[in-house]
Design a protein around this motif. Sequence first.
Motif, mmCIF file in Angstrom:
data_model
loop_
_atom_site.group_PDB
_atom_site.id
_atom_site.type_symbol
_atom_site.label_atom_id
_atom_site.label_comp_id
_atom_site.label_asym_id
_atom_site.label_seq_id
_atom_site.Cartn_x
_atom_site.Cartn_y
_atom_site.Cartn_z
ATOM 1 N N ARG A 99 1.296 4.023 -3.144
ATOM 2 C CA ARG A 99 1.174 5.466 -2.896
ATOM 3 C C ARG A 99 2.411 6.187 -3.417
ATOM 4 N NH1 ARG A 99 -0.591 9.622 0.200
ATOM 5 N NH2 ARG A 99 -2.249 8.584 1.320
ATOM 6 N N ILE A 102 0.847 -1.196 0.000
ATOM 7 C CA ILE A 102 0.000 0.000 0.000
ATOM 8 C C ILE A 102 0.883 1.246 0.000
ATOM 9 C CG2 ILE A 102 -1.651 1.330 1.379
ATOM 10 C CD1 ILE A 102 -2.806 -1.381 2.307
ATOM 11 N N PHE A 103 1.914 1.223 0.846
ATOM 12 C CA PHE A 103 2.860 2.340 0.879
ATOM 13 C C PHE A 103 3.493 2.541 -0.498
ATOM 14 C CE2 PHE A 103 7.229 3.711 0.982
ATOM 15 C CZ PHE A 103 7.182 4.867 1.735
ATOM 16 N N ASN A 104 3.926 1.428 -1.092
ATOM 17 C CA ASN A 104 4.663 1.533 -2.350
ATOM 18 C C ASN A 104 3.784 2.034 -3.496
ATOM 19 O OD1 ASN A 104 7.302 0.758 -1.573
ATOM 20 N ND2 ASN A 104 6.603 -1.345 -1.346
ATOM 21 N N PHE A 149 -5.808 -1.185 -7.057
ATOM 22 C CA PHE A 149 -4.984 -0.096 -7.588
ATOM 23 C C PHE A 149 -4.943 -0.261 -9.108
ATOM 24 C CE2 PHE A 149 -3.325 -0.224 -3.272
ATOM 25 C CZ PHE A 149 -3.213 1.133 -2.967
ATOM 26 N N ILE A 187 -7.600 -4.146 -1.869
ATOM 27 C CA ILE A 187 -7.664 -2.800 -2.441
ATOM 28 C C ILE A 187 -7.303 -2.896 -3.917
ATOM 29 C CG2 ILE A 187 -6.838 -0.431 -2.243
ATOM 30 C CD1 ILE A 187 -5.910 -1.047 0.510
ATOM 31 N N LEU A 207 -0.161 6.183 -7.271
ATOM 32 C CA LEU A 207 -1.449 5.573 -7.561
ATOM 33 C C LEU A 207 -2.391 5.744 -6.373
ATOM 34 C CD1 LEU A 207 0.405 4.220 -9.695
ATOM 35 C CD2 LEU A 207 -0.969 2.159 -9.411
ATOM 36 N N SER A 208 -3.674 5.876 -6.683
ATOM 37 C CA SER A 208 -4.695 5.929 -5.644
ATOM 38 C C SER A 208 -5.593 4.716 -5.786
ATOM 39 C CB SER A 208 -5.539 7.207 -5.778
ATOM 40 O OG SER A 208 -4.733 8.341 -5.577
ATOM 41 N N PRO A 209 -6.152 4.240 -4.688
ATOM 42 C CA PRO A 209 -7.064 3.106 -4.799
ATOM 43 C C PRO A 209 -8.323 3.494 -5.554
ATOM 44 C CG PRO A 209 -6.671 3.702 -2.484
ATOM 45 C CD PRO A 209 -5.966 4.701 -3.319
#
Lengths: 75, 195
Positions: B152, B148-150, B180, B178, B156-158
């Motif tokens: 971001r 998730i961090f990567n 992406f 999630i 990229l946004s979910p």
Amino acid sequence: MSQALAYELLADALGVSVSEIDADTAINATPQWDSIAHMRLILALEGKLDRQLDAEEIFAVASVQDVMEVLAARP
Amino acid sequence: MRIGRKTTDAQLNAAFESARFRMVPCSFADAFRISFLWNSTPEILRNITFDSRPRSKVQWYRQFTRPDGNWNFVHGIVPRDGTGAIGLHIVTLDANGVATPSIALHAKSWWGKGVFAEVRRAAMDHFFQSDRVNKFTSLVSGRNMSSIFNYRALGLSPTGTLRQHRRDPADGTYHDLIIFEVLREDWIGDGEARS
């Protein structure tokens, strides 16, 4: 209280002293805030909140302000 | 490393590079040998397969993506100053131009050193050069905090959440996934999503 705790949690997660945390500490502006530090921060937050953060919260935590807001929202 | 069979898409199957790494196409034998190292790391198994239970070699042989150089692309991640692969980057492409990537590093000394973002950025630059690729999409466990961090970090946004969409048989827990996504038209040449 939330600010002091947020600074403390962030400092621990990033491996720096609390004095190095300020209002500008953020995911895109702090080199120490890498994927491992992010994981440490989320786990520390979950420990304080005594619940798991959901996926949107994990994504949304990106600054010291975000950390304070998550802590402030705890019951 | 070598290409194990005749390729049908030389452009996509070609090696590509980032600042610190060369991504080299793998034969199935190389991909199997490297990926089986993940078997001893539950975090990798959970993040890649949503099932952290270790597999036998036979189970892994049946399950692991077979690189064919046309729809399934497996590249070894090799540091420029080293000789051995530290992990794999995998892309599965479908007929709609949707590329589904995954990445795992068995070399734990490289964890937390920005490998994911660097390699994924290079991979998107590489794959989006082809008209066959219109979109990258990835389903990430809501507990996969590093990914998730990567994502971001890549800008990229979910685009959505699949609630309790995977059950980890190891402990019976359900996990949100999630979504992406990034479209080719939204990917700029220097490796940042526009929004």
